[in-house]
Design a protein around this motif. Sequence first.
Motif, PDB file in Angstrom:
ATOM      1  N   THR A  61       0.839  -1.194   0.000  1.00  0.00           N
ATOM      2  CA  THR A  61       0.000   0.000   0.000  1.00  0.00           C
ATOM      3  C   THR A  61       0.881   1.253   0.000  1.00  0.00           C
ATOM      4  O   THR A  61       2.093   1.191   0.227  1.00  0.00           O
ATOM      5  CB  THR A  61      -0.898   0.032   1.247  1.00  0.00           C
ATOM      6  N   ASP A  62       0.245   2.391  -0.252  1.00  0.00           N
ATOM      7  CA  ASP A  62       0.980   3.660  -0.223  1.00  0.00           C
ATOM      8  C   ASP A  62       1.712   3.834   1.100  1.00  0.00           C
ATOM      9  O   ASP A  62       2.886   4.212   1.142  1.00  0.00           O
ATOM     10  CB  ASP A  62       0.020   4.844  -0.413  1.00  0.00           C
ATOM     11  N   GLU A  63       1.003   3.566   2.206  1.00  0.00           N
ATOM     12  CA  GLU A  63       1.565   3.779   3.535  1.00  0.00           C
ATOM     13  C   GLU A  63       2.688   2.793   3.844  1.00  0.00           C
ATOM     14  O   GLU A  63       3.605   3.105   4.605  1.00  0.00           O
ATOM     15  CB  GLU A  63       0.476   3.663   4.602  1.00  0.00           C
ATOM     16  N   ARG A 123       1.952   8.325  -5.810  1.00  0.00           N
ATOM     17  CA  ARG A 123       1.689   8.045  -4.398  1.00  0.00           C
ATOM     18  C   ARG A 123       2.304   9.123  -3.515  1.00  0.00           C
ATOM     19  O   ARG A 123       1.821   9.384  -2.422  1.00  0.00           O
ATOM     20  CB  ARG A 123       2.203   6.668  -4.003  1.00  0.00           C
ATOM     21  N   TRP A 124       3.364   9.780  -3.974  1.00  0.00           N
ATOM     22  CA  TRP A 124       3.958  10.846  -3.192  1.00  0.00           C
ATOM     23  C   TRP A 124       2.953  11.972  -2.973  1.00  0.00           C
ATOM     24  O   TRP A 124       2.852  12.529  -1.886  1.00  0.00           O
ATOM     25  CB  TRP A 124       5.214  11.390  -3.887  1.00  0.00           C
ATOM     26  N   ARG A 126      -0.300  11.625  -2.990  1.00  0.00           N
ATOM     27  CA  ARG A 126      -1.371  11.131  -2.127  1.00  0.00           C
ATOM     28  C   ARG A 126      -0.950  11.116  -0.660  1.00  0.00           C
ATOM     29  O   ARG A 126      -1.735  11.436   0.231  1.00  0.00           O
ATOM     30  CB  ARG A 126      -1.799   9.723  -2.561  1.00  0.00           C
ATOM     31  N   VAL A 127       0.278  10.745  -0.390  1.00  0.00           N
ATOM     32  CA  VAL A 127       0.733  10.587   0.992  1.00  0.00           C
ATOM     33  C   VAL A 127       1.190  11.912   1.596  1.00  0.00           C
ATOM     34  O   VAL A 127       0.898  12.206   2.751  1.00  0.00           O
ATOM     35  CB  VAL A 127       1.873   9.545   1.066  1.00  0.00           C
TER      36      VAL A 127
END
Length: 301
Positions: A61-63, A123-124, A126-127
Amino acid sequence: MRHIILGLAAVSVLVSSPAVAAEVKHHPAVTPYEGSVATRRDDDGFKSYSLVTAVNKNGKTDEEILQTLTVEGNVIRFAYENPKDRSAHEIYTNYREGFEKGGFKILFACAASECGPSHATSRWSRVTGLRYASPEMRYLAAKGSKNGHEIYVAVLVAKLRHQVEIVEIGGMEKGLVTAKAIGEGLMVEGRVVLDGILFDTDLATLKAESKPALDAIATFLTGHAALKAYIVGHTDSTGEFGHNMQLAKDRAAAVVAALVNDYKIAPERLAAHGVGPLSPARTNKTDDGRTKNRRVELVEW
């Protein structure tokens, strides 16, 4: 290569662009790379901010892939167009060397493939909320101080533009609750927000910085020996409902435990409850609203 030097007393670059200075007010901690053109400054106020501190390429996952450190403070975001005659690598290297010379600790740094798969750089955004993630990007997160206050900085440099984001720890006024204010709040509304009661993100352990607020609450309760009170925990609406309800109750219970164990307030005078996101003080659609919704209140019993 143009060098930048930062000093903790006045953490700034030795040379800066007059064009930028005329348009955007710089932060005293960081002056942009020479020749950069500022395109925007966003003062986001007090909020949670995620600094990337590791990249786990085996995550799902992103996290899991972008592992972060969450800090809370006054967040200021700057966006710049890169000088046309300077590479992203040169700009990134100068920022890194400047922070190191200025006494900052580099928490994490990556370049290109070190920052994760090239096909998934979105993803950068998004996070972290950083806008300019790209396959050839460079990133660093650093921690320093100014006038005795912690400052965290994130820098993301892409081919054509870069961002500098600053988190000033302690940017929101805290510890403002007093015994007098508690009494006045109860007289007017029958409840009062206990400003200065602080927890780490998603935990119910009181921070040491909560002591001034606990002192004030205990002083008020000691001076009003007949009063009984509910200690009520509130959360924002982020995350799973059941988890938020339990977190709110656990935080209220932590306050009660501190008052009973550390200040010898009779336990029968206090009752801990959690209402989670059910009674918001502000909208949960904004960062500022969510910050105000994460609170503990004292309600007269």
